[in-house]
Design a protein around this motif. Structure first.
Motif, PDB file in Angstrom:
ATOM      1  N   LEU A 110      10.477  15.199 -41.905  1.00  0.00           N
ATOM      2  CA  LEU A 110      11.589  13.784 -41.422  1.00  0.00           C
ATOM      3  C   LEU A 110      11.871  13.755 -42.415  1.00  0.00           C
ATOM      4  CD1 LEU A 110       9.417  10.955 -40.150  1.00  0.00           C
ATOM      5  CD2 LEU A 110      10.635  13.230 -38.718  1.00  0.00           C
ATOM      6  N   THR A 111      13.734  13.509 -42.652  1.00  0.00           N
ATOM      7  CA  THR A 111      14.516  13.774 -43.562  1.00  0.00           C
ATOM      8  C   THR A 111      14.754  12.551 -44.192  1.00  0.00           C
ATOM      9  OG1 THR A 111      15.918  15.441 -43.123  1.00  0.00           O
ATOM     10  CG2 THR A 111      14.246  15.677 -44.501  1.00  0.00           C
ATOM     11  N   GLY A 112      16.636  12.185 -44.390  1.00  0.00           N
ATOM     12  CA  GLY A 112      16.880  11.345 -45.192  1.00  0.00           C
ATOM     13  C   GLY A 112      16.641  10.145 -45.224  1.00  0.00           C
ATOM     14  N   LYS A 113      16.454   9.085 -44.082  1.00  0.00           N
ATOM     15  CA  LYS A 113      15.618   7.622 -44.596  1.00  0.00           C
ATOM     16  C   LYS A 113      14.603   7.319 -43.713  1.00  0.00           C
ATOM     17  CE  LYS A 113      17.605   2.925 -45.230  1.00  0.00           C
ATOM     18  NZ  LYS A 113      16.763   2.395 -44.233  1.00  0.00           N
ATOM     19  N   VAL A 114      13.481   6.896 -44.262  1.00  0.00           N
ATOM     20  CA  VAL A 114      12.413   7.170 -43.094  1.00  0.00           C
ATOM     21  C   VAL A 114      11.204   6.076 -43.667  1.00  0.00           C
ATOM     22  CG1 VAL A 114      10.002   7.947 -42.814  1.00  0.00           C
ATOM     23  CG2 VAL A 114      12.550   9.618 -43.102  1.00  0.00           C
ATOM     24  N   GLU A 115      11.790   4.652 -42.170  1.00  0.00           N
ATOM     25  CA  GLU A 115      10.816   4.317 -42.081  1.00  0.00           C
ATOM     26  C   GLU A 115       9.678   4.494 -41.973  1.00  0.00           C
ATOM     27  OE1 GLU A 115      12.278   0.408 -39.787  1.00  0.00           O
ATOM     28  OE2 GLU A 115      14.208   0.164 -41.220  1.00  0.00           O
ATOM     29  N   VAL A 116       8.401   3.882 -42.765  1.00  0.00           N
ATOM     30  CA  VAL A 116       6.820   4.268 -42.349  1.00  0.00           C
ATOM     31  C   VAL A 116       5.920   2.567 -42.617  1.00  0.00           C
ATOM     32  CG1 VAL A 116       4.797   5.296 -43.280  1.00  0.00           C
ATOM     33  CG2 VAL A 116       7.167   6.504 -43.927  1.00  0.00           C
ATOM     34  N   ASP A 117       5.303   2.657 -41.418  1.00  0.00           N
ATOM     35  CA  ASP A 117       4.280   1.142 -40.985  1.00  0.00           C
ATOM     36  C   ASP A 117       3.217   1.591 -40.507  1.00  0.00           C
ATOM     37  OD1 ASP A 117       3.515  -1.065 -42.139  1.00  0.00           O
ATOM     38  OD2 ASP A 117       5.081  -2.153 -40.393  1.00  0.00           O
ATOM     39  N   GLU A 118       2.241   0.141 -39.942  1.00  0.00           N
ATOM     40  CA  GLU A 118       1.569   0.945 -39.613  1.00  0.00           C
ATOM     41  C   GLU A 118       1.287  -0.262 -37.828  1.00  0.00           C
ATOM     42  OE1 GLU A 118      -0.607  -0.705 -41.873  1.00  0.00           O
ATOM     43  OE2 GLU A 118       1.397   0.571 -43.050  1.00  0.00           O
ATOM     44  N   ARG A 177       2.706  12.238 -46.703  1.00  0.00           N
ATOM     45  CA  ARG A 177       3.134  14.168 -47.231  1.00  0.00           C
ATOM     46  C   ARG A 177       3.140  14.390 -46.175  1.00  0.00           C
ATOM     47  NH1 ARG A 177      -1.084  12.488 -51.959  1.00  0.00           N
ATOM     48  NH2 ARG A 177      -2.474  14.106 -50.138  1.00  0.00           N
ATOM     49  N   ASP A 178       2.225  14.634 -45.283  1.00  0.00           N
ATOM     50  CA  ASP A 178       2.691  15.801 -44.009  1.00  0.00           C
ATOM     51  C   ASP A 178       3.791  15.361 -43.127  1.00  0.00           C
ATOM     52  OD1 ASP A 178      -0.401  16.480 -44.620  1.00  0.00           O
ATOM     53  OD2 ASP A 178      -1.029  15.870 -42.876  1.00  0.00           O
ATOM     54  N   ALA A 179       4.483  14.482 -42.973  1.00  0.00           N
ATOM     55  CA  ALA A 179       5.309  13.676 -41.827  1.00  0.00           C
ATOM     56  C   ALA A 179       6.835  13.959 -42.870  1.00  0.00           C
ATOM     57  CB  ALA A 179       4.878  12.370 -41.750  1.00  0.00           C
ATOM     58  N   VAL A 180       6.798  13.766 -43.420  1.00  0.00           N
ATOM     59  CA  VAL A 180       7.957  13.428 -44.416  1.00  0.00           C
ATOM     60  C   VAL A 180       7.978  14.329 -45.978  1.00  0.00           C
ATOM     61  CG1 VAL A 180       9.132  11.774 -45.192  1.00  0.00           C
ATOM     62  CG2 VAL A 180       7.453  10.881 -44.071  1.00  0.00           C
ATOM     63  N   THR A 234      12.897  12.343 -49.791  1.00  0.00           N
ATOM     64  CA  THR A 234      13.573  11.409 -48.786  1.00  0.00           C
ATOM     65  C   THR A 234      13.394   9.962 -49.606  1.00  0.00           C
ATOM     66  OG1 THR A 234      13.128  13.478 -47.352  1.00  0.00           O
ATOM     67  CG2 THR A 234      13.473  10.917 -46.548  1.00  0.00           C
ATOM     68  N   ARG A 235      13.700   8.754 -48.851  1.00  0.00           N
ATOM     69  CA  ARG A 235      13.352   8.023 -49.019  1.00  0.00           C
ATOM     70  C   ARG A 235      12.946   7.143 -47.976  1.00  0.00           C
ATOM     71  NH1 ARG A 235      16.303   3.644 -51.352  1.00  0.00           N
ATOM     72  NH2 ARG A 235      17.931   5.002 -51.943  1.00  0.00           N
TER      73      ARG A 235
END
Ligand SMILES: [Zn+2]
Length: 317
Positions: free
Chosen positions: A134-142, A201-204, A208-209
């Motif tokens: 994934l690139t650009g602006k990415v939100e990460v949460d659980e 690390r695997d996904a983004v 990336t922001r």
């Protein structure tokens, strides 16, 4: 460029025309497996193989014999390929997919187990190896998702209301001014850095922001080369859906899908594969044709390693 009506059926009528018998199904899968023509799995020779009446292919050089389906998710199946292809068609043409019970009914399959195992084999083909981060602006949460254990149903009994929860890490590309790009999902045992950092690390893509909450699990993202944006919620007056609308929306879509399409009847140990299916569907939701999804699924199915029923069932926890 893939073309409807040439590379994949335009509609169900054309599907019936194309896949009238096993030989037609085999030749379609052969084209998907070897788009440039047969290549011997043993010696790599690319000349036209000898063909037996039973669909076996034999290499002209080393005499190695194989079938189109050997070494794929269709390996050693006793279910007709026509049924497999119809299942793939149904699975990809239903916007939200299909439950094992639903597929069993629509295809008139003899057992729930057959239907369930077919869907699981297809799910294993739903992760594209080497996909772009994934690139650009990415939100990460659980987020926690609840499930009812369906192992009782597999054993032929009625579904018991046995629930459990699993924690799922979510990453979603946020588009400007609004909308979502692609997503990645992963089941994690706990919300600690040990599991969430490898997920990011695997996904983004580095650089990336990445937008997260104030959790300590994400504290070293800047050191890892990400542009880290943290939103710290203070008590109950900072609801997550305001500051991180993407992951919040994704979590609710995922939960609705598990409860709706699958009636929540997902075994916790199988959740990874349901997450793969959800991701496959979500990341292709704008596909101009459902037939294209059918093509993509089969294209991946012929390069996905076989898995035995015992191994699928062994994932039951
Ligand atoms: Zn050979």
């Amino acid at each position: 460029m893939l073309v409807s009506g040439r590379d994949y059926p335009r509609d169900w009528n054309q599907f019936l025309d194309w896949f009238a018998d096993e030989a037609a199904c085999l030749s379609y899968l052969e084209q998907l497996r070897w788009p440039e023509g047969f290549v011997c799995p043993r010696c790599g020779d690319a000349s036209e193989p000898y063909r037996s009446s039973r669909g076996r292919l034999m290499c002209r050089v080393c005499r190695y014999q194989c079938t189109v389906t050997a070494g794929t998710v269709f390996d050693k199946t006793r279910t007709p390929l026509r049924t497999w292809l119809a299942a793939a068609w149904y699975l990809t043409n239903q916007k939200y997919g299909v439950s094992a019970l639903g597929l069993q009914r629509v295809l008139g399959l003899g057992s729930y187990q057959t239907s369930w195992a077919m869907l699981h084999r297809f799910r294993r083909a739903m992760v594209r190896p080497g996909r772009e981060p994934l690139t650009g602006k990415v939100e990460v949460d659980e987020s926690y998702v609840g499930m009812r254990d369906s192992s009782k149903l597999l054993a032929g009994a009625r579904l018991k209301n046995h629930t459990s929860r699993s924690l799922v890490a979510i990453a979603v590309e946020m588009q400007q001014p609004k909308g979502f790009g692609r997503i990645r999902l992963r089941r994690v045992p706990v919300d600690s850095e040990r599991y969430l950092l490898p997920f990011v690390r695997d996904a983004v893509e580095p650089g990336t922001r990445v937008h997260t909450d104030g959790s300590a699990a994400y504290r070293s993202l800047s050191e890892q080369g990400y542009v880290h944006q943290r939103s710290v919620h203070l008590g109950s007056d900072g609801p997550a859906h305001v500051s991180m609308p993407g992951v919040h929306r994704l979590a609710s879509l995922l939960k609705r899908w598990l409860l709706g399409t699958h009636q929540g009847a997902v075994q916790p140990a199988q959740l990874d594969y349901y997450l793969d299916e959800f991701t496959f569907r979500f990341n292709r939701r704008t596909s101009r044709s459902r037939g294209l999804l059918f093509y993509r699924l089969l294209e991946q199915a012929v390069v996905t390693q076989p898995v035995t029923y015992q191994r699928i069932v062994a994932r039951r926890a």
